[in-house]
Design an enzyme around this catalytic site. Sequence first.
Site, PDB file in Angstrom:
ATOM      1  N   SER A 275       0.869  -1.075  -0.064  1.00 57.19           N
ATOM      2  CA  SER A 275       0.116   0.063   0.114  1.00 57.19           C
ATOM      3  C   SER A 275       0.838   1.581   0.011  1.00 57.19           C
ATOM      4  CB  SER A 275      -0.959   0.004   1.375  1.00 57.19           C
ATOM      5  OG  SER A 275      -1.600   1.170   1.410  1.00 57.19           O
TER       6      SER A 275
ATOM      7  N   TYR B 288      -1.906  -0.850  10.282  1.00 55.25           N
ATOM      8  CA  TYR B 288      -1.814  -1.142   8.737  1.00 55.25           C
ATOM      9  C   TYR B 288      -0.656  -0.589   7.904  1.00 55.25           C
ATOM     10  CZ  TYR B 288      -3.436  -1.462   3.878  1.00 55.25           C
ATOM     11  OH  TYR B 288      -3.628  -1.812   2.745  1.00 55.25           O
TER      12      TYR B 288
ATOM     13  N   LYS C  88       2.365  -2.828   6.561  1.00 60.47           N
ATOM     14  CA  LYS C  88       2.507  -2.964   5.081  1.00 60.47           C
ATOM     15  C   LYS C  88       4.154  -2.522   4.951  1.00 60.47           C
ATOM     16  CE  LYS C  88      -1.017  -4.377   3.055  1.00 60.47           C
ATOM     17  NZ  LYS C  88      -1.220  -5.852   2.161  1.00 60.47           N
TER      18      LYS C  88
END
Length: 268
Positions: free
Chosen positions: A144, A157, A161
């Site tokens: 991402s 998150y 990533k």
Amino acid sequence: MDLRLSDRVAVVTGASKGMGLAITATLLSEGAKVIAVSRKSSPELDALAGPRLVHVSADLTNPEAPASAIASAVEVFGGVDILVNNAGGPPPGTSLPRFGFLTPDDADWRDMFEFNLFSAVRAIRAAIPVMLGRGGGAIVNVSSTLARQPGAMNVDYSAAKAGLNAVTKSLSEEFGPQGIRVNTVSPGPVRTDWWTKDGGAADIIAASAGIDRDAVMDSAAPEMMRLTTGRLIDPQEVADAVALLVSPRSGSTTGAEYIVDAGALKEL
């Protein structure tokens, strides 16, 4: 362009919808055989049914599940040439975005890393010996842009990533000389179930901003994220990048990060 993927065996995680569904359909269209991994199938995935597609039901937060999916590819199709670690985003039962560092607790952090980092690590650990036995392979980890441009939302998150990006670089250095290429595709905001489902990102942002959910996806989110194209990304645009990276036509591309971000990242 012929991507020379005919009869190559691919394992795609998170394959029942969104980017994973688009990746699965694209690889099938290029002649690959695909093990499509997801917790459950979908009408769209079922519509792709045929002798070159097998769905494997698996909860990838179960530590045994990634290796089981790789074993299924060996059992059904005789090996693994391609691994696409696409499963990620909100862990089961979680809705994103979450605002602020203090919002997620230890359990939230563990769930996020299990789904977005550890599941990929476990799948890779199982796939590499199989690929080495076949003389090489290609791995793409779907990351991402938040790994590069973290903020006050989805801190856990972003961290997971970023870890996935680091793993990609390390794997490329270790296994590139043995014929295994490892790359990352980092999408920006993609118009998937993460945004569109009831209670998803569009609803959460709409409630916070006091606007309509469709307005979030059509204009507010692209404006907030400064997307140069002015729109959320189509899953097929990510799938096309993945297909090129797993193709032998990208034989000199390894350890790279391919950005599909609608112009969100502005730095050099």
